[in-house]
Design a protein around this motif. Structure first.
Motif, PDB file in Angstrom:
ATOM      1  N   PRO A 117      35.415  21.352  43.365  1.00  0.00           N
ATOM      2  CA  PRO A 117      36.499  21.102  42.397  1.00  0.00           C
ATOM      3  C   PRO A 117      36.249  19.866  41.543  1.00  0.00           C
ATOM      4  O   PRO A 117      37.043  19.577  40.645  1.00  0.00           O
ATOM      5  N   ASN A 118      35.159  19.135  41.795  1.00  0.00           N
ATOM      6  CA  ASN A 118      34.869  17.888  41.080  1.00  0.00           C
ATOM      7  C   ASN A 118      33.755  18.112  40.065  1.00  0.00           C
ATOM      8  O   ASN A 118      32.782  18.791  40.350  1.00  0.00           O
ATOM      9  N   PRO A 119      33.852  17.473  38.885  1.00  0.00           N
ATOM     10  CA  PRO A 119      32.775  17.623  37.901  1.00  0.00           C
ATOM     11  C   PRO A 119      31.444  17.035  38.359  1.00  0.00           C
ATOM     12  O   PRO A 119      30.391  17.480  37.916  1.00  0.00           O
ATOM     13  N   HIS A 120      31.482  16.028  39.238  1.00  0.00           N
ATOM     14  CA  HIS A 120      30.246  15.338  39.617  1.00  0.00           C
ATOM     15  C   HIS A 120      30.161  15.106  41.127  1.00  0.00           C
ATOM     16  O   HIS A 120      31.186  15.004  41.804  1.00  0.00           O
ATOM     17  N   VAL A 121      28.899  14.978  41.596  1.00  0.00           N
ATOM     18  CA  VAL A 121      28.623  14.498  42.954  1.00  0.00           C
ATOM     19  C   VAL A 121      27.680  13.303  42.816  1.00  0.00           C
ATOM     20  O   VAL A 121      26.717  13.360  42.030  1.00  0.00           O
ATOM     21  N   ILE A 122      27.975  12.238  43.526  1.00  0.00           N
ATOM     22  CA  ILE A 122      27.060  11.098  43.593  1.00  0.00           C
ATOM     23  C   ILE A 122      26.462  11.101  45.002  1.00  0.00           C
ATOM     24  O   ILE A 122      27.196  11.041  45.991  1.00  0.00           O
ATOM     25  N   HIS A 123      25.147  11.247  45.053  1.00  0.00           N
ATOM     26  CA  HIS A 123      24.451  11.385  46.342  1.00  0.00           C
ATOM     27  C   HIS A 123      23.884  10.028  46.735  1.00  0.00           C
ATOM     28  O   HIS A 123      23.124   9.419  45.965  1.00  0.00           O
ATOM     29  N   CYS A 124      24.222   9.550  47.920  1.00  0.00           N
ATOM     30  CA  CYS A 124      23.718   8.270  48.427  1.00  0.00           C
ATOM     31  C   CYS A 124      22.958   8.519  49.716  1.00  0.00           C
ATOM     32  O   CYS A 124      23.419   9.287  50.567  1.00  0.00           O
ATOM     33  N   LEU A 125      21.828   7.825  49.859  1.00  0.00           N
ATOM     34  CA  LEU A 125      21.129   7.860  51.143  1.00  0.00           C
ATOM     35  C   LEU A 125      21.447   6.576  51.897  1.00  0.00           C
ATOM     36  O   LEU A 125      21.002   5.487  51.510  1.00  0.00           O
ATOM     37  N   LEU A 162      15.212  15.496  41.954  1.00  0.00           N
ATOM     38  CA  LEU A 162      15.670  14.097  42.065  1.00  0.00           C
ATOM     39  C   LEU A 162      15.217  13.453  43.371  1.00  0.00           C
ATOM     40  O   LEU A 162      15.317  12.235  43.540  1.00  0.00           O
ATOM     41  N   ALA A 163      14.735  14.251  44.319  1.00  0.00           N
ATOM     42  CA  ALA A 163      14.318  13.755  45.642  1.00  0.00           C
ATOM     43  C   ALA A 163      12.872  13.285  45.583  1.00  0.00           C
ATOM     44  O   ALA A 163      12.121  13.716  44.702  1.00  0.00           O
ATOM     45  N   PRO A 164      12.434  12.381  46.494  1.00  0.00           N
ATOM     46  CA  PRO A 164      13.230  11.829  47.590  1.00  0.00           C
ATOM     47  C   PRO A 164      13.971  10.560  47.167  1.00  0.00           C
ATOM     48  O   PRO A 164      13.543   9.857  46.259  1.00  0.00           O
ATOM     49  N   LEU A 165      15.059  10.284  47.872  1.00  0.00           N
ATOM     50  CA  LEU A 165      15.786   9.019  47.708  1.00  0.00           C
ATOM     51  C   LEU A 165      15.301   8.020  48.747  1.00  0.00           C
ATOM     52  O   LEU A 165      14.932   8.406  49.856  1.00  0.00           O
ATOM     53  N   ALA A 166      15.335   6.741  48.384  1.00  0.00           N
ATOM     54  CA  ALA A 166      15.107   5.672  49.356  1.00  0.00           C
ATOM     55  C   ALA A 166      16.469   5.190  49.869  1.00  0.00           C
ATOM     56  O   ALA A 166      17.478   5.328  49.163  1.00  0.00           O
ATOM     57  N   PRO A 167      16.519   4.617  51.067  1.00  0.00           N
ATOM     58  CA  PRO A 167      17.811   4.135  51.578  1.00  0.00           C
ATOM     59  C   PRO A 167      18.459   3.154  50.598  1.00  0.00           C
ATOM     60  O   PRO A 167      17.793   2.268  50.055  1.00  0.00           O
ATOM     61  N   GLY A 168      19.745   3.360  50.347  1.00  0.00           N
ATOM     62  CA  GLY A 168      20.488   2.510  49.422  1.00  0.00           C
ATOM     63  C   GLY A 168      20.572   3.076  48.014  1.00  0.00           C
ATOM     64  O   GLY A 168      21.394   2.628  47.217  1.00  0.00           O
ATOM     65  N   GLU A 169      19.732   4.067  47.701  1.00  0.00           N
ATOM     66  CA  GLU A 169      19.729   4.635  46.344  1.00  0.00           C
ATOM     67  C   GLU A 169      20.847   5.668  46.160  1.00  0.00           C
ATOM     68  O   GLU A 169      21.314   6.273  47.128  1.00  0.00           O
ATOM     69  N   ARG A 228      27.600   0.016  46.053  1.00  0.00           N
ATOM     70  CA  ARG A 228      27.399  -0.632  44.745  1.00  0.00           C
ATOM     71  C   ARG A 228      26.781   0.338  43.743  1.00  0.00           C
ATOM     72  O   ARG A 228      27.241   0.461  42.603  1.00  0.00           O
ATOM     73  N   ASN A 229      25.717   1.022  44.161  1.00  0.00           N
ATOM     74  CA  ASN A 229      25.017   1.926  43.239  1.00  0.00           C
ATOM     75  C   ASN A 229      25.878   3.128  42.863  1.00  0.00           C
ATOM     76  O   ASN A 229      25.826   3.601  41.724  1.00  0.00           O
ATOM     77  N   ALA A 230      26.660   3.622  43.815  1.00  0.00           N
ATOM     78  CA  ALA A 230      27.558   4.745  43.501  1.00  0.00           C
ATOM     79  C   ALA A 230      28.601   4.315  42.474  1.00  0.00           C
ATOM     80  O   ALA A 230      28.886   5.045  41.515  1.00  0.00           O
ATOM     81  N   LEU A 231      29.158   3.129  42.652  1.00  0.00           N
ATOM     82  CA  LEU A 231      30.165   2.645  41.698  1.00  0.00           C
ATOM     83  C   LEU A 231      29.539   2.423  40.324  1.00  0.00           C
ATOM     84  O   LEU A 231      30.149   2.726  39.291  1.00  0.00           O
ATOM     85  N   VAL A 265      22.062   8.914  43.225  1.00  0.00           N
ATOM     86  CA  VAL A 265      21.827   9.718  42.022  1.00  0.00           C
ATOM     87  C   VAL A 265      23.058  10.585  41.776  1.00  0.00           C
ATOM     88  O   VAL A 265      23.824  10.866  42.699  1.00  0.00           O
ATOM     89  N   VAL A 266      23.209  11.001  40.521  1.00  0.00           N
ATOM     90  CA  VAL A 266      24.389  11.800  40.172  1.00  0.00           C
ATOM     91  C   VAL A 266      23.963  13.202  39.741  1.00  0.00           C
ATOM     92  O   VAL A 266      22.913  13.370  39.108  1.00  0.00           O
ATOM     93  N   THR A 267      24.744  14.176  40.132  1.00  0.00           N
ATOM     94  CA  THR A 267      24.558  15.560  39.669  1.00  0.00           C
ATOM     95  C   THR A 267      25.919  16.103  39.253  1.00  0.00           C
ATOM     96  O   THR A 267      26.946  15.450  39.457  1.00  0.00           O
ATOM     97  N   SER A 268      25.906  17.314  38.742  1.00  0.00           N
ATOM     98  CA  SER A 268      27.198  17.968  38.509  1.00  0.00           C
ATOM     99  C   SER A 268      27.711  18.555  39.824  1.00  0.00           C
ATOM    100  O   SER A 268      27.000  18.598  40.825  1.00  0.00           O
ATOM    101  N   GLY A 269      28.964  18.997  39.802  1.00  0.00           N
ATOM    102  CA  GLY A 269      29.622  19.426  41.038  1.00  0.00           C
ATOM    103  C   GLY A 269      29.494  20.909  41.329  1.00  0.00           C
ATOM    104  O   GLY A 269      29.921  21.363  42.387  1.00  0.00           O
TER     105      GLY A 269
END
Ligand code: AR6
Length: 177
Positions: A76-84, A59-66, A103-106, A68-72
């Motif tokens: 203890p959480n089903p998901h992780v949302i990764h923000c740069l 999924l990398a690389p991310l640009a600033p502001g982007e 905004r993108n995470a939401l 992406v979602v993965t599993s956890g």
């Protein structure tokens, strides 16, 4: 503290982002390569285990502001949302790029039908964004999105120190009072 905005509950707490078992997702303050790092990224990857880095690599690389979602994985959480987040003083316009993270995470949370997510104070550690200015953006962006959220019911701001918590609580109270 805890406030309501439209159908959304927003709370802020002092805690470790890798220990938020009641959330559907935690947000990672990632690096562009989505690798284990210091701060939030270190805590999340250590708790999640090697499988998270393996899922992140393509999924990398991310640009600033982007975001992406993965599993956890082992979190203890089903998901992780990764923000740069933006590196303060380098990535411009820093205020828009930081707002884009929230905004993108939401939006990803909505698309994945997640009810709850916890944010750390993105960019305010290694990336040097002044805490108060970053907090104004985090709070304003979540409040602005609140009327358009249909799945997300609970947003948490997870702060690492009492001092950071005090700034969040003050700004959250002043924007919702
Ligand atoms: N839980 C909650 N908040 C934390 C935790 C934790 N376990 N650890 C630190 N914080 P940072 P950035 C707070 O540096 O500024 C990484 O090395 C911290 O006190 O994690 O976006 C990555 O690999 C600060 O208030 O994120 C990137 O290279 C906030 O979380 C880079 O740092 C953000 O600090 C990202 O820098």
């Amino acid at each position: 503290m805890r406030v309501k905005a439209e159908n959304l509950t927003i709370d802020c707490e002092v805690g470790d982002i890798a220990a938020q078992p009641d959330m559907d997702a935690v947000v990672n303050a990632a690096n562009a390569q989505l690798m284990i790092g210091g701060g939030v990224a270190g805590a999340i990857h250590r708790a999640a285990g090697k499988g998270l880095a393996e899922e992140c690599a393509p999924l990398a690389p991310l640009a600033p502001g982007e975001a992406v979602v993965t599993s956890g994985h082992n979190l203890p959480n089903p998901h992780v949302i990764h923000c740069l987040g933006p590196v303060y003083g380098r990535d411009e316009p820093a205020d828009r790029l930081l707002a884009d993270c929230y905004r993108n995470a939401l939006q990803l949370a909505e698309e994945n039908e997640l009810k709850s997510l916890a944010f750390p104070a993105i960019s305010t550690g290694a990336f040097g964004y002044p805490l108060r200015a970053a907090t104004e953006i985090a709070v304003a962006t979540v409040l602005d999105a609140a009327p358009r959220l249909h799945r997300v019911r609970h947003v948490r701001f997870c702060l690492f120190s009492e001092g950071d918590y005090d700034v969040y609580a003050e700004i959250l109270a002043s924007r919702t009072g």
